[in-house]
Design a protein around this motif. Structure first.
Motif, mmCIF file in Angstrom:
data_model
loop_
_atom_site.group_PDB
_atom_site.id
_atom_site.type_symbol
_atom_site.label_atom_id
_atom_site.label_comp_id
_atom_site.label_asym_id
_atom_site.label_seq_id
_atom_site.Cartn_x
_atom_site.Cartn_y
_atom_site.Cartn_z
ATOM 1 N N LYS A 83 -6.330 17.100 -0.634
ATOM 2 C CA LYS A 83 -5.069 16.474 -1.025
ATOM 3 C C LYS A 83 -5.359 15.137 -1.689
ATOM 4 C CE LYS A 83 -0.619 14.832 0.781
ATOM 5 N NZ LYS A 83 0.202 14.644 1.997
ATOM 6 N N VAL A 84 -4.767 14.941 -2.882
ATOM 7 C CA VAL A 84 -4.922 13.674 -3.582
ATOM 8 C C VAL A 84 -3.541 13.074 -3.819
ATOM 9 C CG1 VAL A 84 -5.038 14.886 -5.806
ATOM 10 C CG2 VAL A 84 -5.798 12.529 -5.655
ATOM 11 N N THR A 85 -3.386 11.814 -3.474
ATOM 12 C CA THR A 85 -2.132 11.092 -3.694
ATOM 13 C C THR A 85 -2.385 9.941 -4.651
ATOM 14 O OG1 THR A 85 -2.525 9.706 -1.747
ATOM 15 C CG2 THR A 85 -1.203 11.699 -1.439
ATOM 16 N N PHE A 86 -1.306 9.456 -5.253
ATOM 17 C CA PHE A 86 -1.420 8.404 -6.266
ATOM 18 C C PHE A 86 -0.515 7.221 -5.921
ATOM 19 C CE2 PHE A 86 -3.762 10.199 -9.904
ATOM 20 C CZ PHE A 86 -3.895 11.510 -9.474
ATOM 21 N N LYS A 87 -1.034 6.045 -6.198
ATOM 22 C CA LYS A 87 -0.221 4.839 -6.266
ATOM 23 C C LYS A 87 -0.153 4.430 -7.734
ATOM 24 C CE LYS A 87 -1.039 2.799 -1.692
ATOM 25 N NZ LYS A 87 -1.604 1.619 -0.965
ATOM 26 N N GLN A 88 1.043 4.080 -8.199
ATOM 27 C CA GLN A 88 1.216 3.716 -9.608
ATOM 28 C C GLN A 88 1.828 2.318 -9.714
ATOM 29 O OE1 GLN A 88 2.842 7.103 -12.126
ATOM 30 N NE2 GLN A 88 3.240 7.931 -10.071
ATOM 31 N N THR A 89 1.296 1.540 -10.630
ATOM 32 C CA THR A 89 1.830 0.204 -10.891
ATOM 33 C C THR A 89 1.956 0.033 -12.396
ATOM 34 O OG1 THR A 89 0.760 -0.707 -8.918
ATOM 35 C CG2 THR A 89 1.478 -2.277 -10.598
ATOM 36 N N TYR A 90 3.141 -0.417 -12.857
ATOM 37 C CA TYR A 90 3.388 -0.541 -14.285
ATOM 38 C C TYR A 90 3.881 -1.941 -14.640
ATOM 39 C CZ TYR A 90 2.862 4.484 -14.315
ATOM 40 O OH TYR A 90 2.349 5.745 -14.170
ATOM 41 N N GLY A 91 3.598 -2.329 -15.877
ATOM 42 C CA GLY A 91 4.031 -3.629 -16.381
ATOM 43 C C GLY A 91 3.562 -3.797 -17.804
#
Length: 353
Positions: A83-91
């Motif tokens: 299982k792979v999960t993601f954290k996303q940060t945008y700007g």
């Protein structure tokens, strides 16, 4: 047999019986333990520990990332049993490298301009030859600069030079914080050069155009909101893919793609220093490569990015003269000349105050 002998024999029988019970109980416990050990091993067989990826990007391609991430996670689970999960940060692309340098634990970045990745390389977070680590020189998406106008284009804006007219007010993000805004700036500069002008003519055109800028938000999405939602300006410079994406989702807008333009190239890179720390290189590298797979590229095209190959598509008007960043010496040269402190952009801004 005497009474004493009978008592002794009775005691011996009881002791043998008790010993038999204890031995049986011991055997049962040992067998149960072996059975439990075997069951535990089987239930964990082939199942890898969950892994997490932190993706840091500029604001525009998030909608494509969301789909690509979902598809990759399902594919990885099926093929690797992990299982792979993601954290996303945008700007804004210009501000995201600073956040990573200051400690934002990115494993992979997708930024608007190569110079933003170079900043990470200069801080030893990314390999110096990051653009050789992935397909297509690490360029995962392309676009051009579009001029968004008010309905019916009442000011009849058709070229970048029209933005320098005194009757035209327009919106762009700030080149200091936005990669898209740097592309906008270069599109203006390039239009003057390709029209046969020298650098003095380009400086004159861009200076006059920036006199007409009414607001410079920190990123492309905020610039779009200033124009579309707040009603500022007669025109907006933005990625062509943003305008296509908005129009296909029901927004009523007009836009022009000038036939003298610049190829917007947005790269991805693996943040090696963080990947080593997190111990997730295998999955991060697999995800980075997956972004170039046909199914992923299709998601970028759905979002309005131009196909990597030359493909006829009515959504993408032909650009007669398409320049690239390489025509101006690459991002290292361009960043220093135009956008570092004291560069061409700062001089223009100072002169317009």
């Amino acid at each position: 047999m005497t009474v004493s002998q009978r008592v002794t024999r009775s005691i011996l029988r009881r002791r043998q019986a008790i010993a038999g019970v204890l031995i049986g109980a011991s055997l049962s416990i040992n067998l149960a333990a072996c059975g439990n050990s075997s069951n535990t091993s089987q239930s964990g067989a082939g199942q890898k520990k969950d892994v997490e990826i932190t993706l840091v990007g500029y604001a525009v391609p998030k909608a494509a990332h969301d789909v690509i991430i979902r598809k990759f996670a399902a594919k990885w689970q099926q093929e690797q049993n992990q299982k792979v999960t993601f954290k996303q940060t945008y700007g804004g692309s210009g501000s995201q490298p600073r956040a990573v340098i200051d400690g934002l634990p990115a494993d992979i970045v997708h930024l608007a301009v190569g110079s933003d990745v170079d900043k990470l390389a200069q801080s030893s977070l990314v390999a110096k030859d990051w653009d050789k680590k992935l397909p297509n020189n690490a360029i995962v998406a392309r676009s051009v600069v579009a001029i968004v106008t008010r309905p019916g284009n009442p000011k009849q804006i058709k070229s970048f030079a029209d933005l320098a007219r005194p009757d035209v007010k327009w919106v762009t993000a700030n080149p200091k914080t936005s990669g898209g805004a740097r592309w906008n700036f270069l599109a203006l500069w390039n239009s003057a050069i390709k029209a046969g002008g020298n650098e003095a003519k380009a400086m004159e055109l861009v200076t006059n155009a920036f006199k007409n800028v009414v607001v410079q938000p920190k990123d492309a999405r905020e610039a779009t909101d200033a124009f579309a939602k707040q009603g500022q300006g007669d025109a907006l410079l933005n990625y062509e893919n943003e305008t296509i994406f908005a129009k296909e989702r029901g927004q009523s807008l007009d836009y022009v793609v000038p036939d003298v333009n610049i190829s917007i190239e947005s790269p991805v890179a693996i943040v090696d220093k963080n990947v080593e720390k997190h111990g997730n290189r295998e999955v991060v590298e697999a995800f980075a490569r997956y972004m170039f797979a046909p199914e992923s590229q299709a998601e970028f095209v759905k979002l309005g990015y131009r196909p990597a190959a030359t493909v006829a598509d009515p959504r993408f008007p032909q650009v007669k003269t398409l320049s690239t960043i390489a025509d101006y010496g690459g991002w290292n040269t361009v960043q220093k000349k135009f956008f570092e402190d004291g560069g061409v952009y700062d001089k223009i801004e100072a002169g317009n105050k």
